[in-house]
Design an enzyme around this catalytic site. Sequence first.
Site, PDB file in Angstrom:
ATOM      1  CG  ASP A  26       5.518  14.406  -8.155  1.00  0.00           C
ATOM      2  OD1 ASP A  26       4.472  15.040  -8.387  1.00  0.00           O
ATOM      3  OD2 ASP A  26       6.249  14.637  -7.167  1.00  0.00           O
ATOM      4  CE1 TYR A  51       4.638  22.270  -1.188  1.00  0.00           C
ATOM      5  CE2 TYR A  51       6.357  21.530  -2.687  1.00  0.00           C
ATOM      6  CZ  TYR A  51       5.027  21.635  -2.355  1.00  0.00           C
ATOM      7  OH  TYR A  51       4.080  21.106  -3.188  1.00  0.00           O
ATOM      8  CE  LYS A 103       2.404  21.302  -5.678  1.00  0.00           C
ATOM      9  NZ  LYS A 103       2.754  19.893  -5.941  1.00  0.00           N
TER      10      LYS A 103
END
Length: 258
Positions: A29, A150, A181
């Site tokens: 992406d 993140y 993730k």
Amino acid sequence: MSTTMTTGKQIRLQRLFKDARRLLIVPMDHGVTLGPVAGLIDIRTTTLQCFQGGADAVIVHKGLTKQLATVVGVGYGEMILHLSASTSLGVSSHRKEQVATVEEALRYGATAVSVHVNLGAPSEGAMLREMGQVAEQCERWGMPLLAMMYVRDGNPTSEFDPKKIKHAARVAEELGADLVKLNYSGSAQSFHEVTSSVQIPVLIAGGERMDSDEALYQTIDGAVKGGARGVAIGRNIFQHPQPAHLCQAIRLILDSDI
């Protein structure tokens, strides 16, 4: 959750976790964020090479789905539709905007969807709100949700801090993600603290290009020993001179004790 929605998610997750093995996803992406970088110009060929090497799925934005129509599905790997976007040209690249929906993902034939959230960024609240809305849509349509979480609070060390990564994992689980993730914390022991803090499968991100294949292998091996259920590695695979060969090597590490 209704039986129908549970069944839909189960069926799609089984397509990803073939024979209950660990997951090898190749995110591609990056074109929205970085532009037409090496490895993504001919995304169909790169995708085919990754699948030939044993990748289970790729992650793309909706505009590229038509290019992958003949290399996704039966006999190949799966496609995950990424719903978040920002560009390196913007004033706040950490602010991810929702640019696609779960219904679109169904129309494009995706097996799952993914969203990106940067915790600690000024726009954290808006990203969390959008993630919650996507999670509700995923429940409605029986679509698995991969959350890319993140820590971007302005301190570079925070991105690899086990305590903060663990917090990020918990946020994903609490808001309805089926997979998460995360950055690898640097050691199997510290990463085990992360994977044992949630009940959903944890995957590691690949991050920036590494100096060598061996460094990548060591990272993956440590993550697996720390309880990772797979990897979601982009640039280190799609910018590699031999993506198929690298995926084969990663596949061996992921399947080593199964």
